[in-house]
Design an enzyme around this catalytic site. Sequence first.
Site, PDB file in Angstrom:
ATOM      1  N   THR A 153       1.031  -1.150  -0.206  1.00 27.64           N
ATOM      2  CA  THR A 153      -0.294   0.369  -0.234  1.00 27.64           C
ATOM      3  C   THR A 153       0.538   1.261  -0.105  1.00 27.64           C
ATOM      4  O   THR A 153       0.817   1.927  -0.674  1.00 27.64           O
ATOM      5  CB  THR A 153      -0.999   0.258   1.199  1.00 27.64           C
ATOM      6  OG1 THR A 153      -1.704  -1.082   1.495  1.00 27.64           O
ATOM      7  CG2 THR A 153      -1.792   1.052   1.363  1.00 27.64           C
ATOM      8  N   SER A 178       2.259  -7.616  -0.844  1.00 30.32           N
ATOM      9  CA  SER A 178       2.965  -8.406   0.286  1.00 30.32           C
ATOM     10  C   SER A 178       2.458  -9.404   0.308  1.00 30.32           C
ATOM     11  O   SER A 178       2.899 -10.510   0.258  1.00 30.32           O
ATOM     12  CB  SER A 178       2.751  -7.817   1.654  1.00 30.32           C
ATOM     13  OG  SER A 178       2.106  -7.828   2.179  1.00 30.32           O
ATOM     14  N   THR A 206       1.793  -4.710   4.458  1.00 30.44           N
ATOM     15  CA  THR A 206       1.909  -4.484   5.798  1.00 30.44           C
ATOM     16  C   THR A 206       1.279  -5.930   5.745  1.00 30.44           C
ATOM     17  O   THR A 206       1.603  -6.609   7.025  1.00 30.44           O
ATOM     18  CB  THR A 206       0.993  -3.656   6.331  1.00 30.44           C
ATOM     19  OG1 THR A 206      -0.286  -3.712   5.499  1.00 30.44           O
ATOM     20  CG2 THR A 206       1.866  -2.193   6.146  1.00 30.44           C
TER      21      THR A 206
HETATM   22  N1  ASP Z   1      -2.701  -5.356   1.040  1.00 35.55           N
HETATM   23  C1  ASP Z   1      -1.305  -4.709   1.007  1.00 35.55           C
HETATM   24  C2  ASP Z   1      -0.038  -5.109   1.436  1.00 35.55           C
HETATM   25  O1  ASP Z   1       0.580  -5.796   1.686  1.00 35.55           O
HETATM   26  C3  ASP Z   1      -1.236  -4.459   2.532  1.00 35.55           C
HETATM   27  C4  ASP Z   1      -0.862  -3.180   2.965  1.00 35.55           C
HETATM   28  O2  ASP Z   1       0.779  -3.002   2.766  1.00 35.55           O
HETATM   29  O3  ASP Z   1      -0.798  -2.655   3.913  1.00 35.55           O
HETATM   30  O4  ASP Z   1       0.442  -5.077  -0.616  1.00 35.55           O
END
Ligand code: ASP
Length: 323
Positions: free
Chosen positions: A12, A55, A88
């Site tokens: 994100t 991720s 995340t």
């Molecule tokens: N779905 C996203 C990821 O992990 C969530 C984020 O980056 O906050 O790529």
Amino acid sequence: MKRILLLHTGGTISMSTDQRTGAVKPSQEHPLHQYSHLFEENLEIIEEDIFQLPSPHVTPHDMLILQKRLIQAAEEDIYDGAVITHGTDTLEETAYFLDLTLDTPFPVVLTGAMRPVDELGSDGVRNLQNAIWTSLSLEARDKGVLVVLNEEIHTARYVTKTHTTNVATFRTPTFGPIGIVSKHEVRFFQKLIFNETYQIDRADKNVCMLKAYAGMDSTLFDALLSTDLDGLVIEALGAGNLPPAALPGLKKILEKNIPVVITSRAFNGIAQDIYAYTGGGKHLKELGVIFAPGLSGPKARIKLVILLEQSFDNEQIDLIFQK
Ligand code: ASP
């Protein structure tokens, strides 16, 4: 002049919002490129877009590519710190992989964002700034790989994502953050009492993870027997217990000498062999499982992937998990 290596991997923090549909998706140009020169005077930031992965797409193989880039950075001997931006969802796993396989002279800090850069109240730029300040802190050295979000500094080993959307999502359930970033000040309050690192050239082992539940039987264990399983992690019940109906399947896996590591599905506390009833921790230990006190299931899985690449036997793996 200080120098930081900034590696972007996606997530994100590197996405923006489609104004028409509201969907959050990867941007053409990394949205943080325009900010990173603003953070500190007398700081050179060498920025690389090493991946552009959400991720959930990140694998141990990608973690190894990242690890090799950081080893190369240590050999280049020109950096005062390294910061990695990451989605995340699996940030805690990449952070722990790096923690177990890196021994760089400079701090390595991971950060991410819960909101894309163009959303009101976005946290990405501030998190990046705090991660850069932390990586420049002399106190951050020798503390293992660190995770900095929402003004808190956590260890890679124990941090976990606890909320799907809230910016205060990263927590260390057992003992809290080891430090904070308060305005410009980076301040540490505690440190882990030991660090361990392993050399690794591959990360290919097939380690699966199961979560225990009331009424769990042997179905999933039996299904795993027909796969190329190298290791298994179970997030067991409470302090580390399983329902009796799961035991026939578990025993078949143990008979194949496949290491089975027990953690707890509970959010806080450590897995231990306490109960002597059928399927209780003491019984599981007699059957030959390995307890991973303090680690979450995903962290124990990363550790088992790495230990299996060292060709340790199950007894050695057990001893290492007890440290
Ligand atoms: N779905 C996203 C990821 O992990 C969530 C984020 O980056 O906050 O790529």
